[in-house]
Design a protein around this motif. Structure first.
Motif, PDB file in Angstrom:
ATOM      1  N   GLU A 183      58.459  -4.078   4.190  1.00 29.32           N
ATOM      2  CA  GLU A 183      57.161  -4.185   4.867  1.00 29.32           C
ATOM      3  C   GLU A 183      56.679  -5.624   5.013  1.00 29.32           C
ATOM      4  O   GLU A 183      56.101  -5.985   6.042  1.00 29.32           O
ATOM      5  CB  GLU A 183      56.123  -3.337   4.142  1.00 29.32           C
ATOM      6  CG  GLU A 183      56.414  -1.848   4.272  1.00 29.32           C
ATOM      7  CD  GLU A 183      55.373  -0.966   3.615  1.00 29.32           C
ATOM      8  OE1 GLU A 183      54.294  -1.477   3.244  1.00 29.32           O
ATOM      9  OE2 GLU A 183      55.650   0.237   3.488  1.00 29.32           O
ATOM     10  N   GLU A 184      56.930  -6.447   4.013  1.00 26.58           N
ATOM     11  CA  GLU A 184      56.486  -7.840   4.100  1.00 26.58           C
ATOM     12  C   GLU A 184      57.221  -8.580   5.226  1.00 26.58           C
ATOM     13  O   GLU A 184      56.599  -9.296   6.016  1.00 26.58           O
ATOM     14  CB  GLU A 184      56.703  -8.562   2.769  1.00 26.58           C
ATOM     15  CG  GLU A 184      56.165  -9.984   2.775  1.00 26.58           C
ATOM     16  CD  GLU A 184      56.329 -10.678   1.434  1.00 26.58           C
ATOM     17  OE1 GLU A 184      56.319 -11.922   1.437  1.00 26.58           O
ATOM     18  OE2 GLU A 184      56.460 -10.006   0.402  1.00 26.58           O
ATOM     19  N   SER A 239      55.865  -7.485   8.545  1.00 19.96           N
ATOM     20  CA  SER A 239      54.585  -8.142   8.848  1.00 19.96           C
ATOM     21  C   SER A 239      54.798  -9.561   9.365  1.00 19.96           C
ATOM     22  O   SER A 239      54.138  -9.989  10.320  1.00 19.96           O
ATOM     23  CB  SER A 239      53.694  -8.176   7.601  1.00 19.96           C
ATOM     24  OG  SER A 239      53.304  -6.873   7.250  1.00 19.96           O
TER      25      SER A 239
END
Length: 161
Positions: free
Chosen positions: A91-92, A95
């Motif tokens: 997820e990081e 992003s």
């Protein structure tokens, strides 16, 4: 999608043929040449057709670096994959990639598709990663009826018009 976009925005649409894809093996030179020629022949003289670009950019973050400020035309099936953290390693990283797309001034024009036997909806788009959906406009199904046909199937028929 190109015809509809041209009708809605009165702007020709450029095409990209990518040698590398996140889900498929690289395209060999012969197949790439064949696809490019078929595409050029199919779009020649069409008012909605712009240029054909060859790239090695498998992700939209990389495409945004090559084509800053553009709006990418994608089906909902592709847009759903762009939101999926597995393509980024988490997820990081997703992003960071979406921020890169935004920082390059790029957006998405999303076309509804028939995925897994059902037609995508605005709610389906809204359920995706909000940082990505904030970069998207969705073409109403009334403007372009959803399709289940893949780009591979389109290539088999050579019907890009």
């Amino acid at each position: 999608m190109a015809r509809v976009t041209h009708r809605l925005y009165n702007h020709p649409v450029d095409f990209e043929l990518c040698v590398r894809n996140v889900d498929k093996p690289p395209i060999n030179f012969h197949d790439l040449s064949t696809r490019k020629l078929a595409m050029q022949n199919a779009i020649q003289g069409q008012p909605w057709a712009g240029n054909v670009h060859l790239t090695t950019a498998p992700t939209f973050a990389e495409k945004a670096t090559l084509f800053p400020g553009v709006t990418f035309l994608v089906g909902f099936d592709t847009f759903r994959r762009i939101a999926d953290p597995k393509y980024y390693g988490g997820e990081e990283a997703r992003s960071i990639a979406i921020k890169r797309i935004r920082d390059k001034g790029c957006r998405f024009l999303v076309f509804h598709r028939i995925c897994d036997g059902k037609t995508s909806t605005m709610c389906d788009v809204a359920r995706l990663f909000s940082d990505l959906t904030n970069l998207a406009d969705v073409v109403p199904a009334t403007e372009c009826p959803p399709s289940a046909i893949s780009s591979s199937e389109i290539r088999k028929t050579n019907d890009l018009r």
